[in-house]
Design a protein around this motif. Structure first.
Motif, PDB file in Angstrom:
ATOM      1  N   ASP A 149      35.805   1.723 -55.146  1.00 54.12           N
ATOM      2  CA  ASP A 149      35.608   1.589 -53.721  1.00 54.12           C
ATOM      3  C   ASP A 149      34.106   2.177 -52.989  1.00 54.12           C
ATOM      4  N   ALA A 150      33.694   0.330 -52.074  1.00 56.89           N
ATOM      5  CA  ALA A 150      32.405   0.743 -52.145  1.00 56.89           C
ATOM      6  C   ALA A 150      32.003   1.585 -50.733  1.00 56.89           C
ATOM      7  N   ASP A 151      33.609   1.554 -50.375  1.00 57.79           N
ATOM      8  CA  ASP A 151      33.325   2.309 -48.587  1.00 57.79           C
ATOM      9  C   ASP A 151      33.459   3.475 -48.059  1.00 57.79           C
ATOM     10  N   SER A 152      33.599   4.125 -49.273  1.00 62.53           N
ATOM     11  CA  SER A 152      33.382   5.555 -50.036  1.00 62.53           C
ATOM     12  C   SER A 152      32.526   6.340 -50.618  1.00 62.53           C
ATOM     13  N   ALA A 153      32.148   7.117 -49.654  1.00 59.51           N
ATOM     14  CA  ALA A 153      30.583   8.072 -50.468  1.00 59.51           C
ATOM     15  C   ALA A 153      31.837   9.750 -51.126  1.00 59.51           C
ATOM     16  N   ALA A 154      32.967   9.162 -51.757  1.00 60.28           N
ATOM     17  CA  ALA A 154      33.661  10.432 -52.959  1.00 60.28           C
ATOM     18  C   ALA A 154      32.869  10.134 -53.810  1.00 60.28           C
ATOM     19  N   MET A 155      32.806  10.800 -55.011  1.00 62.43           N
ATOM     20  CA  MET A 155      33.336  10.701 -56.422  1.00 62.43           C
ATOM     21  C   MET A 155      34.565  10.258 -56.725  1.00 62.43           C
ATOM     22  N   GLN A 156      34.093   8.947 -57.502  1.00 63.10           N
ATOM     23  CA  GLN A 156      35.184   8.274 -57.748  1.00 63.10           C
ATOM     24  C   GLN A 156      35.539   8.631 -59.493  1.00 63.10           C
ATOM     25  N   PHE A 157      36.772   7.918 -59.650  1.00 64.36           N
ATOM     26  CA  PHE A 157      36.522   7.925 -61.877  1.00 64.36           C
ATOM     27  C   PHE A 157      36.441   9.490 -61.438  1.00 64.36           C
ATOM     28  N   VAL A 158      36.316  10.530 -61.114  1.00 64.48           N
ATOM     29  CA  VAL A 158      36.891  11.896 -61.603  1.00 64.48           C
ATOM     30  C   VAL A 158      37.520  11.825 -62.087  1.00 64.48           C
ATOM     31  N   GLU A 159      36.607  12.608 -63.422  1.00 64.33           N
ATOM     32  CA  GLU A 159      37.724  13.272 -64.501  1.00 64.33           C
ATOM     33  C   GLU A 159      36.801  14.293 -64.963  1.00 64.33           C
ATOM     34  N   ARG A 160      38.453  15.844 -65.055  1.00 69.95           N
ATOM     35  CA  ARG A 160      37.836  17.476 -65.180  1.00 69.95           C
ATOM     36  C   ARG A 160      38.788  17.264 -66.325  1.00 69.95           C
ATOM     37  N   LEU A 161      38.321  17.756 -67.196  1.00 67.56           N
ATOM     38  CA  LEU A 161      39.250  18.882 -68.557  1.00 67.56           C
ATOM     39  C   LEU A 161      38.067  20.267 -68.652  1.00 67.56           C
ATOM     40  N   PRO A 162      38.978  21.138 -68.811  1.00 64.45           N
ATOM     41  CA  PRO A 162      38.151  22.309 -69.646  1.00 64.45           C
ATOM     42  C   PRO A 162      37.410  22.453 -70.348  1.00 64.45           C
ATOM     43  N   TRP A 163      36.002  22.830 -70.365  1.00 62.83           N
ATOM     44  CA  TRP A 163      35.139  22.251 -71.384  1.00 62.83           C
ATOM     45  C   TRP A 163      35.203  23.643 -72.005  1.00 62.83           C
ATOM     46  N   ILE A 164      34.753  24.483 -71.485  1.00 66.32           N
ATOM     47  CA  ILE A 164      34.078  25.888 -72.077  1.00 66.32           C
ATOM     48  C   ILE A 164      34.404  26.366 -70.656  1.00 66.32           C
ATOM     49  N   SER A 173      25.954  -3.066 -51.198  1.00 70.05           N
ATOM     50  CA  SER A 173      27.157  -2.192 -50.955  1.00 70.05           C
ATOM     51  C   SER A 173      27.304  -1.943 -51.472  1.00 70.05           C
ATOM     52  N   LEU A 174      27.464  -1.344 -52.820  1.00 71.78           N
ATOM     53  CA  LEU A 174      27.513  -0.443 -53.874  1.00 71.78           C
ATOM     54  C   LEU A 174      27.575   1.285 -53.087  1.00 71.78           C
ATOM     55  N   MET A 175      25.715   1.105 -53.175  1.00 71.93           N
ATOM     56  CA  MET A 175      25.324   2.425 -52.467  1.00 71.93           C
ATOM     57  C   MET A 175      25.280   2.525 -50.617  1.00 71.93           C
ATOM     58  N   ASN A 176      25.588   1.640 -50.451  1.00 72.98           N
ATOM     59  CA  ASN A 176      24.775   2.375 -48.988  1.00 72.98           C
ATOM     60  C   ASN A 176      25.604   3.673 -48.201  1.00 72.98           C
ATOM     61  N   LYS A 177      27.683   3.435 -48.379  1.00 70.17           N
ATOM     62  CA  LYS A 177      28.404   4.419 -48.030  1.00 70.17           C
ATOM     63  C   LYS A 177      27.518   5.813 -48.206  1.00 70.17           C
ATOM     64  N   THR A 178      27.174   5.578 -49.570  1.00 70.33           N
ATOM     65  CA  THR A 178      27.108   7.200 -50.549  1.00 70.33           C
ATOM     66  C   THR A 178      25.581   7.430 -49.670  1.00 70.33           C
ATOM     67  N   ILE A 179      24.927   6.808 -50.092  1.00 67.08           N
ATOM     68  CA  ILE A 179      23.457   7.131 -49.082  1.00 67.08           C
ATOM     69  C   ILE A 179      23.206   7.749 -47.822  1.00 67.08           C
ATOM     70  N   ALA A 180      24.522   6.890 -47.252  1.00 66.99           N
ATOM     71  CA  ALA A 180      24.693   7.522 -46.008  1.00 66.99           C
ATOM     72  C   ALA A 180      25.331   8.869 -45.654  1.00 66.99           C
ATOM     73  N   ALA A 181      26.152   8.834 -46.440  1.00 68.75           N
ATOM     74  CA  ALA A 181      26.706   9.595 -46.278  1.00 68.75           C
ATOM     75  C   ALA A 181      26.072  11.232 -46.822  1.00 68.75           C
ATOM     76  N   MET A 182      25.143  11.275 -47.980  1.00 71.05           N
ATOM     77  CA  MET A 182      24.378  12.232 -48.566  1.00 71.05           C
ATOM     78  C   MET A 182      23.212  12.497 -47.310  1.00 71.05           C
ATOM     79  N   LEU A 183      22.459  12.224 -46.892  1.00 68.22           N
ATOM     80  CA  LEU A 183      21.646  12.426 -45.690  1.00 68.22           C
ATOM     81  C   LEU A 183      22.527  12.490 -44.059  1.00 68.22           C
ATOM     82  N   GLY A 184      23.928  12.130 -44.246  1.00 71.10           N
ATOM     83  CA  GLY A 184      24.368  12.564 -42.967  1.00 71.10           C
ATOM     84  C   GLY A 184      25.091  13.897 -42.889  1.00 71.10           C
TER      85      GLY A 184
END
Lengths: 163, 101, 688, 472, 481
Positions: free
Chosen positions: E50-65, E469-480
């Motif tokens: 989703d290029a309109d989202s600045a959030a992390m996507q496809f998040v995977e999370r498993l305990p490792w240590i 378009s892939l990076m715009n939103k993320t970068i705007a949000a990063m700085l915002g």
């Protein structure tokens, strides 16, 4: 008074012989002085009332180790040994190191200059025995393993193998 | 006589031993010097027993252990030396320089 | 037709792609006709656009979404849309017609001229591509696109100069051209950055409004204008960056005609005109531009006086004429500059194509080996003569209108400058007719070459003839409408301010000479005065009418015969001056020094990189350790087998230093360190 | 009475050592390999036994007169016994060991292992001393086991002289300790921090330093390691080191919380010295065993960083690192043994073109080396991470910086081996490397450990955490 | 999905390891399949991204240590996703380039695939330990790839690369540890992004410096760049491609992801120095490149120069600059990758890369010359080609804040043009050097590897909408934030 004479003479004997051990050119002489020094130490044990230790020292060290070493010296000696300097050229550095250490160790000793013996000496052999067969049983047994290991090693090394 | 005297003797003996170990060229000499160091420790132990813990024998027993162990060490050492002497015909420390760097 | 104006650059672009990928390298390939056809369609479109503007159409702008990127403005972060589109006003329409027209003819001409070349198709591909880029530059509404086209033109220029890359000369020349223009481009680049950071947009119309409203501080406007000026100086070969243009003549002649004479080199002028609002806000820089143009015009004309290379003369004359335009822009003659741009494009293209015919005929560039060719090449001669008349500014020819207009502005701007420019105009007449006389009149100097010369084929002569038409009439035709078509932009805030505070410090052109001081602001402020502008005082007109023929006559006097003893005498008499001119004012040598210096700097940098930066990090610690080791009397240890080859000093020397503690393998040394540890422990702990 | 049953595993091991000696009397020389098998099986048995005590709730924790047994000590003992078993396995493929002394050899290794196990549990200097001497004397003999080899002789001799000297120093320290505290118990309750006590501790520390090859008592290490038979070198480079460090953890972490004693800075200093000396000197070694010897010195330095950093994290770090160290160092030495034996020498050139001769061994060796260097995803990285985070946490950033820089330096010499294995070609014909089954097994175990605990260290960390839980 | 992308190459590597080394075709096929799976998976992700989202996507999370609160957590956003695409794509391209490798094929592809896993992991790891593991995982394969298959000084180059990078990254490691404790025992990057900005400036600065040391070596930022020319020159062609296209990006990525987002205080403090370093990189790198006679070394120094643009963009602290930096990373990957491939082409034929050894090659090898021209012009920032977009946006972003620095940096652009032009002139133009009369134009394999890059170069240059378009939103949000 007597105590002092005994102490000072034993101390002189111990340290004097020890000095001879490290300074003598002839290694055989050194080993003889080692026996003497160890005997002096035994004397010091005696003066401290450590009777069993005294006995052990005489038996193990003076008559055991010192003699063993003497044999070794004779066995491994070379004819040229007598003409060689037995002290290497690091002696100045070594002297410096010892001198510096002496300062520290003297401080240790000096901190006990007011510690007098308040009770008379009494034999400790009995207590030692209890200790060895009680609390110290494990190390006591372990020492046997140590001796066994040493024995095995000694046999292994000295065993002449011409196969 | 105070503890200080005995400790001083112990220290002296120890340092003489150290000096010998550092300077004797003959390995047997080093061995003898090390024995002196062990004995110095033993003097300390016996003296502490006498002056600080009258009636206690822990120090003495420790000294006995030391004697036993030292004896074992001398035995191993001399045997080792004998083996080497057979191979290399030397007992001088400075001749052992195959391994270095 | 305005709504289809975007097709004007796209059609030639498509044509170039089709030719590049679709056509084979083949002398009989129909590929060139694709380019010509595309060009003609564009020409039709642009003519219709021009007609619309002549009919009074308003400025037309149309944008499409191109791409968007995150940006920061005033502390806010958002996604900014970057449009792409066309912005057409009368000037743009006029220039696009010029470009299409010249390009069409050049391509037709080239079909014959380049016929035997083994990279026949590639040439047309480049030319079409160039035309597309040029039209893009002319029409784009977005300054970034303008800049992109600007650079792409630089690329095609590079490619065409080095078209015959087997020879070393063109290769050097193309590199020089690219580098010199790149040097100038950096100014434009910075100007772009400045404009965006100032106004937050690359849209020319928005930028225009921004400046028009007076939002831009004067100092900033000056810096931006300076940047643009530098860029234009590179592209339009102004002093001191003109050095590349004479060398650029090593490419195919028709290519030179199109790119390095008629159109591309005018792009600098055009962009300055397009961004004229910036200059209006920075009067100091405008004055500078005027002087730059003036100096360029003069220096180039002087160089043309002594050149014997037929294309060289034309190249210098191009530089000189561009100087005229720049000078006009600086002097406030926006319309005059565009006017001259137009007329110059026609007659200079004609001259180059004519020169191409000559070279085609005699296979040499050296005019000393020509002479009397008018019998052999009648069409060429007559057409070139017409062009020479135009460039010399003989009355009724197009050049006279535009040049007179420029001189009029200059007269109003600065009197000393006017006299310099006047002299330059006379020199122009002199050297152009010198070219005609040396080449076409008199007796042949090289019989062999003369004998083999013959008139070019029809495909080459027809464009010449076609070009003669605008060369003659465009001045007259446009003279009436040019002010309506391309009126000078006005800054609103200055007009507003002018009513209240006439001598606004903001707007006052400080370095201008005293007499211009009062007039220049007035000239800027009142749009309705345009019609009074652009005309010289009558006495100057008469002066010109006398002096121009006089200089032509002087030229005839010097160069009429097969030998030119007077000229030679002059040359020996004024040897230093001639040398100066022949060496091109030593500007090339200056450039070479620059190149050499930068090479030296580069070599120095690399030396530093390899021997200082690298070693500081790799060997630096090693050095420290070496000193340390030396002090510790362990120096000998450093020479113990340095087995570690390259990596370093640090590890190497520290290692050696440390290892030397035990390098003998003596067990009692080991004991010594243990004993030292013991004694340190004993002493330090107990004697604290 | 004295809770001796807590020490069942080590006593069983001692007994088994004697059994091996006894069996030796009846086994003909031709079948002497039987004794090796007997020995490694005994070690393996004891390993299982120790593990069982750890799992059993009662057996894993208790205090005797001179010793205490807790998961911490059991963990270290398991490491020790594991090492022992694997080294004995390696010995099976080591040709230079005289067959007729198989019994003696095995027994001495087992003696040393038993000594180390006692050492780990010891809470009294007397036991410490005796156990250490047991280890030392056995090691002296083992180091000189190739008694016809002058290098072996010399290494053993230097080892012996240095060992005797340092144990004399230690005994002197013990005597002072006795004077200062009135006993030999490693429990400082109610004892004032007198200079005398401090000195005695430092001297005792020097004794330990000898065993753990910590500077400035490390000088014997390369010589002894180079001279000793390779399986012995392996054993010496791992078992005493981790056992000693374990005891030091107990000593400084439990008995005398180091920070209070200003010994932390001393430990840190020694750690720095050890790492730096080990790593920088290793750079110049052209003998693989010697190089690994210096590397093992450096590794001791890293372990010491964990000790100096202290705290739970430091203690856990030491254990974790010790465990990973077993795997990686053992792997390195096992491959080195195979390579050296094939080449007839241990010069680095023996590794030339190993990839062609045995890709598996080369890969295994590089994994272990990378692990030693602390490069993820190998187990050594987890150990280093733990140890350096302990240093960071306790505010000793400088120590961590020196530590990581040292590990960078170490890469250089580790990669000298890797370079020879992969980047160079052997001078002669590249005959396939003969690898004994037992060495291969050892390598396999090591590599599995290195990889498994590098990629998924959770079980190990959980174990370590459980093991240090009982330390206050 | 991300896991698939990351681990597919490693699985491939293990399969390769099990294959007998004689079966070259099988090994190559497996490698292509493995890298191809990654590429396809990352392209398929495009549909879900989703290029309109600045959030992390496809998040995977498993305990490792769990004991250390270390998790196996992955995610991609507009900053990392383009780089993932770049990596998977460039790896396939480099694999095509690797088909020419004949020595020790099995090992080569093994290390190569391991390397790919490491690189991909760096970009998507959301846990610092995981990140560091991947980060270091790139080193070892690289060492072997340079060391075994490299040029004459390969051993030195390999170890220098390794040690240089490792020295930097251990400092980074210490920085990570410091953050771990400061942040209450967490290595979670997203969590630290919340916590980090609240830390006191002194701490932020220190940790920033530690991280920066590690990243700067990788970028490479002056004065830590000297490993790069050597490594590039000695590495085999496909590895140079990977090195330039992906490995260098790890540094800039880290700068944007960690230094900026976790330690804004330290970042802010460092800005004046960062911009100075950027200028040095740009101008000095270009000047050094100008002094080169070895084509590959020249391209290597041009990388120093180009990464300087990235730094400049970042130093501008503006969305345009950040976008420019990311875009420049992508385009530099594509362009410089192509450049290395092309230099490799001539080296394979002539066995020399000396600029002055050639002349007039364009006559004999028109296709090669054409592609080289395209790439060189893209690299020197010709508008209409990809290089310009990133470079210009970097300048655009940096300009409001650093006018003088940007102005000086423009000199670097000129110098870049100078050395590329000179190289083209000496190698391709001018009189033909008869020594190379037998030289052949590009083979199909070489074309297959270069042409896609050339197409992308033009595409991204003319119409950069999609990657931006892939990076715009993320970068705007990063700085915002």
């Amino acid at each position: 008074m007597f105590e002092q004479i005994v102490f000072w003479s034993l101390a002189a004997l111990t340290l004097g012989s020890a000095l001879c051990v490290v300074l003598m050119r002839n290694t055989v002489h050194s080993s003889l002085f080692l026996g003497l020094s160890l005997a002096g130490v035994a004397g010091l044990y005696g003066s401290l009332g450590a009777d069993f230790l005294f006995a052990a020292q005489i038996m193990v060290y003076v008559s055991g180790i010192a003699v063993l070493i003497m044999f070794a010296v004779m066995l491994l000696g070379r004819a040229s040994d007598l003409h060689l300097r037995q002290v290497n050229d690091r002696w100045m550095a070594a002297l410096l190191v010892c001198g510096v250490s002496a300062v520290g160790l003297c401080k240790v000793a000096a901190s006990f200059r007011l510690a007098f013996a308040t009770t008379p000496t009494k034999p400790g052999t009995h207590a030692l025995g209890r200790l060895f067969l009680g609390e110290y049983l494990l190390p006591f047994e372990l020492v046997s393993l140590v001796l066994l290991a040493a024995l095995l090693g000694a046999v292994f090394f000295t065993h002449s193998e011409k196969a | 006589m105070t503890l200080a005297h005995y400790l001083a003797v112990g220290s002296g003996l120890f340092l003489i031993g150290v000096f010998g170990a550092l300077t004797r060229r003959n390995i047997i000499g080093i061995l003898m010097s090390v024995e002196l160091m062990f004995n110095a420790a033993n003097i300390n132990l016996a003296a502490f027993d006498r002056f600080l813990h009258p009636g206690g024998v822990a120090g003495q027993s420790l000294a006995l252990f030391v004697i036993a162990v030292a004896a074992a060490e001398v035995v191993v050492g001399l045997a080792l030396l004998l083996a080497i002497y057979r191979n290399a015909d030397t007992v001088y420390a400075e001749d052992f320089n195959l391994l270095k760097g | 037709m305005l709504e289809h104006a975007y097709l004007i650059p796209l059609i030639p672009f498509a044509a170039s792609l089709i030719m590049f990928f679709g056509a084979k390298e083949d002398p009989h390939s129909p590929a060139p006709w694709i380019g010509v056809g595309a060009m003609l369609i564009s020409l039709g479109l642009s003519v219709s656009v021009l007609l619309a503007f002549l009919g009074g159409a308003a400025t037309y702008e149309r944008n499409w979404h191109w791409f968007s990127f995150a940006t920061t403005m005033g502390g806010k972060h958002f996604v900014h849309d970057m449009p792409i589109g066309v912005l057409i006003d009368g000037g743009a329409a006029l220039v696009s017609v010029v470009v299409c027209f010249v390009s069409s003819l050049v391509q037709i001409y080239s079909i014959a001229y380049m016929h035997d070349d083994k990279r026949y198709k590639r040439y047309f591909c480049f030319v079409s591509f160039f035309t597309a880029a040029m039209l893009g530059l002319v029409l784009s509404s977005n300054l970034l696109v303008t800049f992109a086209c600007w650079e792409l033109m630089g690329l095609t220029s590079y490619l065409l100069i080095g078209f015959w890359f087997e020879r070393e000369g063109p290769c050097e020349a193309q590199k020089k051209a690219f580098m010199t223009t790149k040097l100038g481009d950096s100014g434009l680049y910075l100007a772009l950055l400045f404009l965006y950071s100032l106004a937050g947009s690359f849209q020319i119309s928005q930028l225009g409004q921004f400046f028009s409203m007076g939002y831009a501080p004067a100092a900033v406007a000056a810096v931006i204008a300076l940047g643009i000026l530098v860029g234009a100086a590179g592209k339009s070969a102004q002093f001191p960056l003109f050095i590349w243009l004479p060398d650029a003549m090593q490419g195919p002649t028709p290519g030179s005609a199109l790119i390095h004479a008629a159109t591309m080199v005018a792009a600098g002028i055009y962009v300055v005109a397009r961004l004229y609002f910036v200059f209006l806000a920075a009067p100091d820089v405008m004055a500078l531009a005027a002087w730059v143009g003036c100096i360029t015009a003069f220096m180039a004309a002087a160089m043309a006086l002594v050149s014997y290379d037929i294309k060289g003369v034309l190249a210098f004359s191009t530089i000189s004429q561009l100087g005229f335009m720049m000078c006009a822009l600086g002097a406030g003659g926006y319309t005059a500059a565009l006017f001259h741009l137009t007329t110059h494009a026609f007659f200079k293209a004609l001259l180059f194509l004519g020169a191409g015919c000559v070279i085609h005929a005699v296979h040499t560039n050296d005019m000393r080996e020509m002479g009397g060719l008018w019998t052999k090449l009648p069409v060429t001669f007559w057409t070139m003569l017409a062009a020479c008349c135009a460039i010399a500014g003989l009355p009724l020819f197009s050049g006279s209108y535009s040049k007179d207009m420029i001189l009029a502005y200059v007269w109003e701007f600065s009197k000393p400058m006017f006299w310099v420019m006047l002299g330059t105009a006379l020199m122009t007449a002199f050297y152009m007719f010198r070219l005609i006389f040396l080449t076409f009149t008199g007796k042949d100097r090289d019989h062999e070459k003369f004998h083999h010369a013959h008139e070019a084929p029809g495909l080459m002569t027809v464009p010449l003839v076609l070009l003669v038409i605008p060369t003659i009439v465009s001045g007259l035709a446009l003279n009436g409408v040019i002010f309506k078509l391309a009126p000078k932009p006005v800054l609103h805030f200055q007009t507003a301010a002018a009513h209240e505070v006439p001598a606004d410090a903001h707007a006052a052109p400080a370095p201008a000479p005293a007499e211009a001081h009062a007039e220049a602001p007035a000239a800027q402020h009142h749009g309705d005065e345009h019609h009074q502008e652009g005309h010289l005082p009558p006495f100057l007109h008469y002066l010109l009418w006398v002096l121009v023929p006089a200089s032509i006559a002087f030229s005839f006097f010097l160069y009429r015969g097969p030998k030119y003893p007077v000229a030679d005498a002059l040359k020996s008499a004024l040897a230093p001056a001639f040398t100066l001119l022949e060496r091109r004012w030593y500007m090339d040598d200056l450039f070479n020094v620059l190149v050499r210096v930068s090479d030296r700097v580069a070599a120095l940098c690399f030396w530093v990189d390899a021997n200082v930066v690298d070693r500081v990090f790799v060997d630096g610690w090693g050095l420290v350790m070496r000193v340390f080791a030396h002090l510790s009397d362990l120096f000998d240890a450093l020479f113990v087998d340095r087995t570690v080859d390259g990596f370093g000093g640090l590890t190497n020397d520290v290692g050696v230093g440390l290892r030397s503690f035990v390098k003998d393998g003596q067990v009692q040394e080991y004991l010594m360190y243990a004993a030292i540890a013991f004694s340190l422990a004993a002493t330090l702990i107990l004697t604290r | 009475m004295t809770n001796l049953r807590l020490l069942a595993p080590e006593m069983v091991l001692s007994g088994l050592a004697l059994l091996v000696l006894f069996v030796d009397l009846f086994v003909p020389v031709k079948r002497a390999r039987l004794l090796y098998h007997l020995a490694w099986l005994s070690a393996a048995g004891v390993l299982v036994m120790t593990a069982l005590t750890l799992s059993g709730a009662s057996g894993a924790h208790g205090v005797g007169t001179l010793w205490s047994v807790d998961p911490f000590s059991q963990f270290l003992k398991m490491c020790v016994v594991m090492t022992t078993a694997l080294c004995l396995l390696m010995g099976l493929d080591y040709a230079a060991l005289p067959e007729r002394h198989a019994g003696l050899y095995s027994a001495l290794v087992l003696f040393a292992a038993a000594g180390l196990m006692f050492l780990v549990s010891a809470t009294d200097l007397l036991l410490v001393f005796v156990a250490m001497e047991l280890v030392s004397l056995s090691s002296f003999v083992l180091a000189g086991f190739e008694r016809m080899n002058p290098k072996s002789n010399e290494g053993a001799m230097k080892y012996f002289v240095f060992g005797a000297f340092s144990s004399a120093i230690m005994v002197y320290g013990i005597s002072l300790y006795y004077g200062a505290t009135g006993g030999t118990k490693l429990a400082a309750a109610g004892v004032a921090a007198s200079p005398l006590l401090l000195l005695s501790l430092v001297l005792i520390l020097l004794g330990f330093a000898f065993k753990a090859s910590i500077a400035p008592m490390h000088f014997w290490v390369p010589d002894a390691y180079e001279g000793a038979p390779t399986p012995v070198t392996t054993f010496l480079s791992i078992a005493p080191k981790i056992a000693t460090l374990g005891v030091l953890v107990r000593l400084f972490g439990v008995v005398f919380p180091a920070p209070a004693w200003e010994l932390t800075s001393l430990l840190a200093l020694m750690a720095v010295l050890t790492m730096t000396l080990g790593n920088f000197t290793a750079l110049f070694q052209d003998d693989a065993k010697r190089l690994l010897a210096y590397s093992s010195i450096a590794q001791a330095g890293y372990l010491l960083v964990g000790l100096a950093a202290g705290g739970t994290l430091g203690q856990e770090g030491v254990l974790l690192y010790a465990f990973t160290y077993v795997a990686m160092n053992l792997g390195c030495f096992a491959v080195t043994q195979a390579v050296g034996q094939a080449a007839g020498h241990y010069g680095l050139s023996a590794f030339d073109g190993l990839y062609k001769r045995s890709f598996g061994m080369a890969l295994a060796m590089s994994f272990c080396l990378l692990s030693l260097a602390g490069i993820p995803p190998f187990a050594g990285f987890m150990g280093k991470m733990y140890i350096f985070s302990a240093a960071v946490k306790s505010g000793m950033m400088w120590l961590a910086v020196i530590g990581v820089l040292n590990s960078v330096v170490s890469v250089y010499y580790y990669f000298r081996i890797a370079q020879r294995m992969f980047l160079r070609d052997a001078t002669g014909e590249a005959a396939p490397l003969p690898v004994g089954a037992f060495v291969a097994g050892g390598v396999a175990v090591a590599v599995v450990g290195v990889l498994l605990f590098g990629v998924y260290p959770e079980p190990l960390i959980a174990g370590v955490k459980a093991s240090t839980r009982f330390l206050p | 999905m991300l896991s698939l992308i990351i681990w597919a190459p490693l699985v491939g590597a293990l399969i390769v390891l099990c294959l007998p080394k004689e079966k070259v075709t099988a090994i190559q096929a497996v490698s292509f399949i493995a890298a191809g799976v990654s590429l396809v998976a990352s392209l398929v992700m495009l549909r879900a991204f989703d290029a309109d989202s600045a959030a992390m996507q496809f998040v995977e999370r498993l305990p490792w240590i769990p004991s250390l609160n270390v998790n196996y957590s992955l995610g991609a956003d507009g900053l990392s996703y383009p780089l993932v695409l770049l990596t998977t794509f460039m790896c396939v391209i480099a694999l095509v380039g690797s088909l020419g490798i004949e020595k020790r094929v099995k090992e080569y592809f093994f290390w190569f695939l391991v390397l790919e896993t490491g690189m991909l992991g760096v970009f998507v790891a959301l846990d610092f330990i995981l990140f560091y593991v991947f980060w270091e995982l790139t080193l070892v394969p690289m060492y072997f790839l340079i060391g075994v298959w490299g040029g004459p000084k390969r051993e030195f180059a390999a170890i220098k690369f390794f040690l240089y990078t490792l020295t930097g990254s251990v400092f980074m490691f210490l920085g990570l540890l410091a953050m771990y404790f400061k942040g209450g025992n967490t290595f979670d990057i997203l969590q630290l992004m919340q916590l980090g900005p609240t830390w006191e400036p002194r701490f932020q600065i220190l940790v920033f410096l530690a991280l920066y040391l590690g990243l700067a070596v990788k970028i490479p930022a002056a004065p830590f760049h000297t490993w790069l020319p050597l490594a590039h020159v000695e590495a085999p062609t496909p590895i140079s491609v990977i090195l330039a296209a992906v490995l260098l990006k790890m540094g800039v990525y880290g700068l944007l992801r960690f230094c900026y987002q976790i330690l804004p205080g330290g970042f802010q403090w460092f800005l004046p120095y960062l911009v100075l370093i950027a200028v040095i990189n740009i101008v000095y790198g270009a000047l050094c490149a100008m002094a080169q006679t070895d084509m590959k070394k020249m391209v290597a120094y041009s990388s120093v120069n180009h990464m300087g643009y990235c730094l400049l963009g970042i130093a501008g602290m503006s969305a345009a600059g950040f976008t420019g930096a990311v875009f420049q990373m992508v385009t530099h990957g594509i362009i410089t990758g192509a450049l290395f491939l092309l230099v490799g082409v001539v080296y394979d034929r002539a066995h020399t890369r000396d600029i002055s050894a050639f002349g007039g090659l364009a006559l004999k090898t028109p296709v090669y010359a054409g592609l080289m021209f395209l790439t060189c012009f893209a690299s020197l920032g010709l508008p209409g080609l990809a290089g310009f977009v990133g470079e210009f946006m970097c300048f655009l972003g940096a300009f409001p804040m650093w006018k003088w620095h940007a102005a000086v940096s423009v000199l670097g652009i000129i110098a870049t043009a100078a050395f590329f032009l000179r190289m083209m002139q000496k190698v391709f133009l001018g009189t033909f050097n008869e020594k190379w009369a037998g030289i052949e134009d590009m083979t199909v394999r070489e074309l297959v590897s270069v042409v896609p890059l050339a197409v992308l170069t033009v595409w991204f240059g003319v119409y950069p909408t999609w990657p931006l378009s892939l990076m715009n939103k993320t970068i705007a949000a990063m700085l915002g934030k």
